[in-house]
Each structure stands twice: as structure tokens, then as C-alpha cells.
Design a protein around this motif. Structure first.
Motif, PDB file in Angstrom:
ATOM      1  N   GLY A  37       0.795  -1.219   0.000  1.00 35.41           N
ATOM      2  CA  GLY A  37       0.000   0.000   0.000  1.00 35.41           C
ATOM      3  C   GLY A  37       0.827   1.269   0.000  1.00 35.41           C
ATOM      4  O   GLY A  37       0.385   2.307   0.497  1.00 35.41           O
ATOM      5  N   LEU A  38       2.029   1.210  -0.553  1.00 37.41           N
ATOM      6  CA  LEU A  38       2.944   2.352  -0.513  1.00 37.41           C
ATOM      7  C   LEU A  38       3.223   2.975  -1.881  1.00 37.41           C
ATOM      8  O   LEU A  38       4.140   3.784  -2.006  1.00 37.41           O
ATOM      9  CB  LEU A  38       4.286   1.924   0.101  1.00 37.41           C
ATOM     10  N   GLU A  39       2.458   2.618  -2.892  1.00 34.84           N
ATOM     11  CA  GLU A  39       2.764   3.110  -4.230  1.00 34.84           C
ATOM     12  C   GLU A  39       2.725   4.633  -4.302  1.00 34.84           C
ATOM     13  O   GLU A  39       3.492   5.238  -5.062  1.00 34.84           O
ATOM     14  CB  GLU A  39       1.854   2.481  -5.285  1.00 34.84           C
ATOM     15  N   GLU A  40       1.906   5.286  -3.480  1.00 36.04           N
ATOM     16  CA  GLU A  40       1.842   6.750  -3.506  1.00 36.04           C
ATOM     17  C   GLU A  40       3.081   7.400  -2.897  1.00 36.04           C
ATOM     18  O   GLU A  40       3.296   8.597  -3.023  1.00 36.04           O
ATOM     19  CB  GLU A  40       0.575   7.248  -2.789  1.00 36.04           C
ATOM     20  N   LYS A  41       3.911   6.608  -2.236  1.00 33.17           N
ATOM     21  CA  LYS A  41       5.122   7.146  -1.616  1.00 33.17           C
ATOM     22  C   LYS A  41       6.368   6.954  -2.489  1.00 33.17           C
ATOM     23  O   LYS A  41       7.466   7.334  -2.104  1.00 33.17           O
ATOM     24  CB  LYS A  41       5.332   6.506  -0.251  1.00 33.17           C
ATOM     25  N   ALA A  42       6.202   6.395  -3.663  1.00 36.78           N
ATOM     26  CA  ALA A  42       7.335   6.051  -4.524  1.00 36.78           C
ATOM     27  C   ALA A  42       8.211   7.248  -4.883  1.00 36.78           C
ATOM     28  O   ALA A  42       9.424   7.101  -5.030  1.00 36.78           O
ATOM     29  CB  ALA A  42       6.844   5.372  -5.807  1.00 36.78           C
ATOM     30  N   TYR A  43       7.623   8.415  -5.003  1.00 41.18           N
ATOM     31  CA  TYR A  43       8.398   9.588  -5.420  1.00 41.18           C
ATOM     32  C   TYR A  43       8.637  10.575  -4.278  1.00 41.18           C
ATOM     33  O   TYR A  43       9.038  11.707  -4.509  1.00 41.18           O
ATOM     34  CB  TYR A  43       7.720  10.263  -6.627  1.00 41.18           C
ATOM     35  N   MET A  44       8.424  10.098  -3.069  1.00 35.34           N
ATOM     36  CA  MET A  44       8.718  10.906  -1.886  1.00 35.34           C
ATOM     37  C   MET A  44      10.168  10.693  -1.472  1.00 35.34           C
ATOM     38  O   MET A  44      10.765   9.653  -1.735  1.00 35.34           O
ATOM     39  CB  MET A  44       7.808  10.514  -0.721  1.00 35.34           C
ATOM     40  N   HIS A  45      10.721  11.662  -0.785  1.00 35.04           N
ATOM     41  CA  HIS A  45      12.048  11.514  -0.198  1.00 35.04           C
ATOM     42  C   HIS A  45      11.895  10.767   1.117  1.00 35.04           C
ATOM     43  O   HIS A  45      10.895  10.944   1.835  1.00 35.04           O
ATOM     44  CB  HIS A  45      12.674  12.894   0.040  1.00 35.04           C
ATOM     45  N   HIS A  46      12.869   9.929   1.444  1.00 37.51           N
ATOM     46  CA  HIS A  46      12.742   9.087   2.643  1.00 37.51           C
ATOM     47  C   HIS A  46      12.566   9.890   3.927  1.00 37.51           C
ATOM     48  O   HIS A  46      11.974   9.415   4.892  1.00 37.51           O
ATOM     49  CB  HIS A  46      13.933   8.123   2.767  1.00 37.51           C
ATOM     50  N   THR A  47      13.038  11.129   3.962  1.00 36.08           N
ATOM     51  CA  THR A  47      12.897  11.946   5.170  1.00 36.08           C
ATOM     52  C   THR A  47      11.451  12.380   5.408  1.00 36.08           C
ATOM     53  O   THR A  47      11.122  12.854   6.494  1.00 36.08           O
ATOM     54  CB  THR A  47      13.787  13.198   5.099  1.00 36.08           C
ATOM     55  N   LYS A  48      10.585  12.179   4.432  1.00 41.60           N
ATOM     56  CA  LYS A  48       9.171  12.543   4.557  1.00 41.60           C
ATOM     57  C   LYS A  48       8.307  11.368   5.017  1.00 41.60           C
ATOM     58  O   LYS A  48       7.103  11.500   5.174  1.00 41.60           O
ATOM     59  CB  LYS A  48       8.625  13.073   3.228  1.00 41.60           C
ATOM     60  N   LEU A  49       8.924  10.208   5.228  1.00 40.39           N
ATOM     61  CA  LEU A  49       8.194   8.998   5.616  1.00 40.39           C
ATOM     62  C   LEU A  49       8.151   8.854   7.132  1.00 40.39           C
ATOM     63  O   LEU A  49       9.082   9.268   7.828  1.00 40.39           O
ATOM     64  CB  LEU A  49       8.857   7.755   5.015  1.00 40.39           C
ATOM     65  N   GLY A  50       7.107   8.215   7.626  1.00 42.44           N
ATOM     66  CA  GLY A  50       7.024   7.891   9.048  1.00 42.44           C
ATOM     67  C   GLY A  50       7.780   6.600   9.346  1.00 42.44           C
ATOM     68  O   GLY A  50       8.341   5.962   8.450  1.00 42.44           O
ATOM     69  N   TYR A  51       7.770   6.195  10.610  1.00 47.02           N
ATOM     70  CA  TYR A  51       8.491   4.988  11.036  1.00 47.02           C
ATOM     71  C   TYR A  51       8.072   3.757  10.244  1.00 47.02           C
ATOM     72  O   TYR A  51       8.900   3.004   9.751  1.00 47.02           O
ATOM     73  CB  TYR A  51       8.243   4.686  12.517  1.00 47.02           C
ATOM     74  N   ARG A  52       6.773   3.534  10.156  1.00 45.00           N
ATOM     75  CA  ARG A  52       6.266   2.331   9.502  1.00 45.00           C
ATOM     76  C   ARG A  52       6.615   2.317   8.012  1.00 45.00           C
ATOM     77  O   ARG A  52       7.087   1.310   7.490  1.00 45.00           O
ATOM     78  CB  ARG A  52       4.757   2.200   9.696  1.00 45.00           C
TER      79      ARG A  52
END
Length: 125
Positions: A37-52
Motif C-alpha cells: 500500500g505504498l505506491e503513492e510514496k514512490a516519489y517521496m524523499h525518505h525523510t518525509k516517511l514515518g516509522y512504519r
């Protein structure tokens, strides 16, 4: 690599270690991100992600090396919001990872958290 977004960071594994075409590597990475369920995060920078999300992206990246062992160092420290093993085991199953190929390293004081897990648990001091 810290300057890459999630998808490029995952694809880099296949670019370096395998002879996949860029399109094939991107397709594989996107398919695995979608399973979680992470396809929308594919073009985000890793610093914008939460722990999970960070943990799951790292797991996808590790899973791109299909013939290797995945070592996870203190997963509850990486995902402090995880209340139990279900978060981790669900991710392993969604990615089709064999528990025999996963090694978890954690402190001996955390052993009680792993009583139902079939992975190889390495106890650290």
C-alpha cells in the motif's frame, strides 16, 4: 542513498547487482510497494516517511536481492509504534518473504516479543 527518492533508492539495488533493465526494476519495485500500500510514496524523499513506511520501504529494498538473507536489527526500535509482531509478519507475507531467509537481531531483554515468530532470532547483549 540519501539524495534519491524512494523508488530510485529501491531500483538502485537491481541496477548495481543485477542485469535487469531499468523498466523491469521499476515495475518490480512498484509492484512490491503496491503490495504494502505504498505506491503513492514512490516519489517521496525518505525523510518525509514515518516509522512504519520507512521500515517497509527498507524491507522492499532488501527484498530486491532475491537470493540473500535479510537482516533486521531491532525492528521494534525502528518502528516504535508497532505493538506486536503482526506489523512485521504481515509485511513479510505480503512480500512473499520466506521466514527462513530473515534474521532478526535484538536485545535479550526483548526476547519475549518473538515467541511466535518463525524467523531466526539472534540475541544480543
Amino acid at each position: 542513498m540519501s539524495n534519491l527518492h524512494v523508488l530510485d533508492n529501491i531500483v538502485l539495488v537491481q541496477d548495481v547487482h543485477r542485469s535487469f533493465t531499468k523498466n523491469s526494476a521499476v515495475d518490480t519495485a512498484m509492484e512490491r510497494l503496491a503490495r504494502l500500500g505504498l505506491e503513492e510514496k514512490a516519489y517521496m524523499h525518505h525523510t518525509k516517511l514515518g516509522y512504519r513506511s520507512t521500515f517497509l520501504v527498507q524491507l522492499v529494498r532488501a527484498s530486491m536481492m532475491e537470493s540473500g538473507t535479510i537482516m533486521i536489527d531491532r525492528p521494534f526500535g525502528m518502528v516504535p509504534t508497532a505493538k506486536g509482531l503482526e506489523f512485521f509478519t504481515d509485511a513479510f507475507e505480503k512480500l512473499g518473504l520466506d521466514h527462513a531467509d530473515i534474521v532478526i537481531m535484538d536485545l535479550q531483554s526483548q526476547e519475549y516479543k518473538y515467541t511466535e515468530l518463525l524467523c531466526n532470532i539472534k540475541k544480543c547483549l
